[in-house]
Design a protein around this motif. Structure first.
Motif, PDB file in Angstrom:
ATOM      1  N   ALA A  59      -9.448  50.313  14.390  1.00  0.00           N
ATOM      2  CA  ALA A  59      -8.953  49.643  15.592  1.00  0.00           C
ATOM      3  C   ALA A  59      -7.987  48.502  15.280  1.00  0.00           C
ATOM      4  O   ALA A  59      -7.301  48.029  16.178  1.00  0.00           O
ATOM      5  N   PHE A  60      -7.929  48.063  14.036  1.00  0.00           N
ATOM      6  CA  PHE A  60      -7.083  46.929  13.667  1.00  0.00           C
ATOM      7  C   PHE A  60      -5.942  47.415  12.777  1.00  0.00           C
ATOM      8  O   PHE A  60      -6.120  48.309  11.968  1.00  0.00           O
ATOM      9  N   THR A  61      -4.778  46.788  12.937  1.00  0.00           N
ATOM     10  CA  THR A  61      -3.607  47.212  12.163  1.00  0.00           C
ATOM     11  C   THR A  61      -3.571  46.607  10.771  1.00  0.00           C
ATOM     12  O   THR A  61      -2.926  47.155   9.890  1.00  0.00           O
ATOM     13  N   SER A  62      -4.260  45.487  10.572  1.00  0.00           N
ATOM     14  CA  SER A  62      -4.281  44.863   9.251  1.00  0.00           C
ATOM     15  C   SER A  62      -5.621  44.159   9.049  1.00  0.00           C
ATOM     16  O   SER A  62      -6.407  43.980   9.986  1.00  0.00           O
ATOM     17  N   PHE A  63      -5.846  43.756   7.815  1.00  0.00           N
ATOM     18  CA  PHE A  63      -7.090  43.052   7.489  1.00  0.00           C
ATOM     19  C   PHE A  63      -7.167  41.703   8.198  1.00  0.00           C
ATOM     20  O   PHE A  63      -8.236  41.298   8.654  1.00  0.00           O
ATOM     21  N   SER A  64      -6.046  41.030   8.334  1.00  0.00           N
ATOM     22  CA  SER A  64      -6.051  39.727   9.010  1.00  0.00           C
ATOM     23  C   SER A  64      -6.379  39.901  10.499  1.00  0.00           C
ATOM     24  O   SER A  64      -7.059  39.051  11.087  1.00  0.00           O
ATOM     25  N   ASP A  65      -5.915  40.997  11.119  1.00  0.00           N
ATOM     26  CA  ASP A  65      -6.305  41.282  12.511  1.00  0.00           C
ATOM     27  C   ASP A  65      -7.810  41.508  12.608  1.00  0.00           C
ATOM     28  O   ASP A  65      -8.453  41.104  13.573  1.00  0.00           O
ATOM     29  N   PHE A  66      -8.346  42.180  11.593  1.00  0.00           N
ATOM     30  CA  PHE A  66      -9.795  42.401  11.561  1.00  0.00           C
ATOM     31  C   PHE A  66     -10.544  41.073  11.484  1.00  0.00           C
ATOM     32  O   PHE A  66     -11.515  40.851  12.200  1.00  0.00           O
ATOM     33  N   ILE A  67     -10.090  40.176  10.615  1.00  0.00           N
ATOM     34  CA  ILE A  67     -10.734  38.869  10.466  1.00  0.00           C
ATOM     35  C   ILE A  67     -10.614  38.049  11.751  1.00  0.00           C
ATOM     36  O   ILE A  67     -11.564  37.379  12.163  1.00  0.00           O
ATOM     37  N   LEU A  68      -9.473  38.100  12.403  1.00  0.00           N
ATOM     38  CA  LEU A  68      -9.252  37.313  13.612  1.00  0.00           C
ATOM     39  C   LEU A  68      -9.958  37.902  14.838  1.00  0.00           C
ATOM     40  O   LEU A  68     -10.199  37.199  15.813  1.00  0.00           O
ATOM     41  N   MET A  69     -10.281  39.176  14.815  1.00  0.00           N
ATOM     42  CA  MET A  69     -11.024  39.853  15.892  1.00  0.00           C
ATOM     43  C   MET A  69     -10.398  39.634  17.265  1.00  0.00           C
ATOM     44  O   MET A  69     -11.097  39.393  18.252  1.00  0.00           O
ATOM     45  N   GLY A  70      -9.113  39.697  17.353  1.00  0.00           N
ATOM     46  CA  GLY A  70      -8.444  39.596  18.641  1.00  0.00           C
ATOM     47  C   GLY A  70      -8.616  38.250  19.325  1.00  0.00           C
ATOM     48  O   GLY A  70      -8.631  38.160  20.554  1.00  0.00           O
ATOM     49  N   GLY A  71      -8.761  37.195  18.538  1.00  0.00           N
ATOM     50  CA  GLY A  71      -8.914  35.871  19.111  1.00  0.00           C
ATOM     51  C   GLY A  71     -10.359  35.452  19.335  1.00  0.00           C
ATOM     52  O   GLY A  71     -10.635  34.329  19.733  1.00  0.00           O
ATOM     53  N   TYR A  72     -11.296  36.366  19.086  1.00  0.00           N
ATOM     54  CA  TYR A  72     -12.713  36.068  19.282  1.00  0.00           C
ATOM     55  C   TYR A  72     -13.458  35.937  17.958  1.00  0.00           C
ATOM     56  O   TYR A  72     -14.678  36.089  17.903  1.00  0.00           O
ATOM     57  N   SER A  73     -12.742  35.627  16.907  1.00  0.00           N
ATOM     58  CA  SER A  73     -13.347  35.623  15.579  1.00  0.00           C
ATOM     59  C   SER A  73     -14.499  34.633  15.454  1.00  0.00           C
ATOM     60  O   SER A  73     -15.517  34.941  14.835  1.00  0.00           O
ATOM     61  N   PHE A  74     -14.359  33.453  16.031  1.00  0.00           N
ATOM     62  CA  PHE A  74     -15.430  32.460  15.919  1.00  0.00           C
ATOM     63  C   PHE A  74     -16.741  33.007  16.471  1.00  0.00           C
ATOM     64  O   PHE A  74     -17.777  32.917  15.825  1.00  0.00           O
ATOM     65  N   TYR A  75     -16.716  33.621  17.640  1.00  0.00           N
ATOM     66  CA  TYR A  75     -17.922  34.132  18.272  1.00  0.00           C
ATOM     67  C   TYR A  75     -18.469  35.359  17.549  1.00  0.00           C
ATOM     68  O   TYR A  75     -19.686  35.494  17.362  1.00  0.00           O
ATOM     69  N   VAL A  76     -17.557  36.220  17.125  1.00  0.00           N
ATOM     70  CA  VAL A  76     -17.990  37.443  16.430  1.00  0.00           C
ATOM     71  C   VAL A  76     -18.640  37.098  15.105  1.00  0.00           C
ATOM     72  O   VAL A  76     -19.750  37.551  14.796  1.00  0.00           O
ATOM     73  N   TRP A  77     -17.974  36.288  14.298  1.00  0.00           N
ATOM     74  CA  TRP A  77     -18.515  35.952  12.982  1.00  0.00           C
ATOM     75  C   TRP A  77     -19.743  35.049  13.093  1.00  0.00           C
ATOM     76  O   TRP A  77     -20.658  35.143  12.265  1.00  0.00           O
TER      77      TRP A  77
END
Length: 68
Positions: free
Chosen positions: A2-20
């Motif tokens: 679903a993500f185009t790059s690893f950094s997109d995966f880490i950022l989680m579409g702007g919800y990275s804080f909540y996801v991680w």
């Protein structure tokens, strides 16, 4: 994927804080449960061994009294 790059995966579409944070809380909970279970298991085994030793000492004392 679903993500185009690893950094997109880490950022989680702007919800990275909540996801991680959710992953971290879940992982921490699982670790606490495992550690707690292992410690309780050790405690129970120690108590069982102490009880068996106590019963053996009582039987040995009773046998000594029977001989006298």
């Amino acid at each position: 994927m679903a993500f185009t790059s690893f950094s997109d995966f880490i950022l989680m579409g702007g919800y990275s804080f909540y996801v991680w944070l959710a992953y971290a809380v879940s992982l921490l909970s699982i670790i606490v449960l495992i550690v707690n279970s292992v410690l309780k298991r050790k405690k129970i085994f120690r108590q069982v061994i102490q009880r068996i030793e106590r019963e053996e000492r009582i039987k040995a004392a009773e046998n000594r009294e029977d001989i006298l």
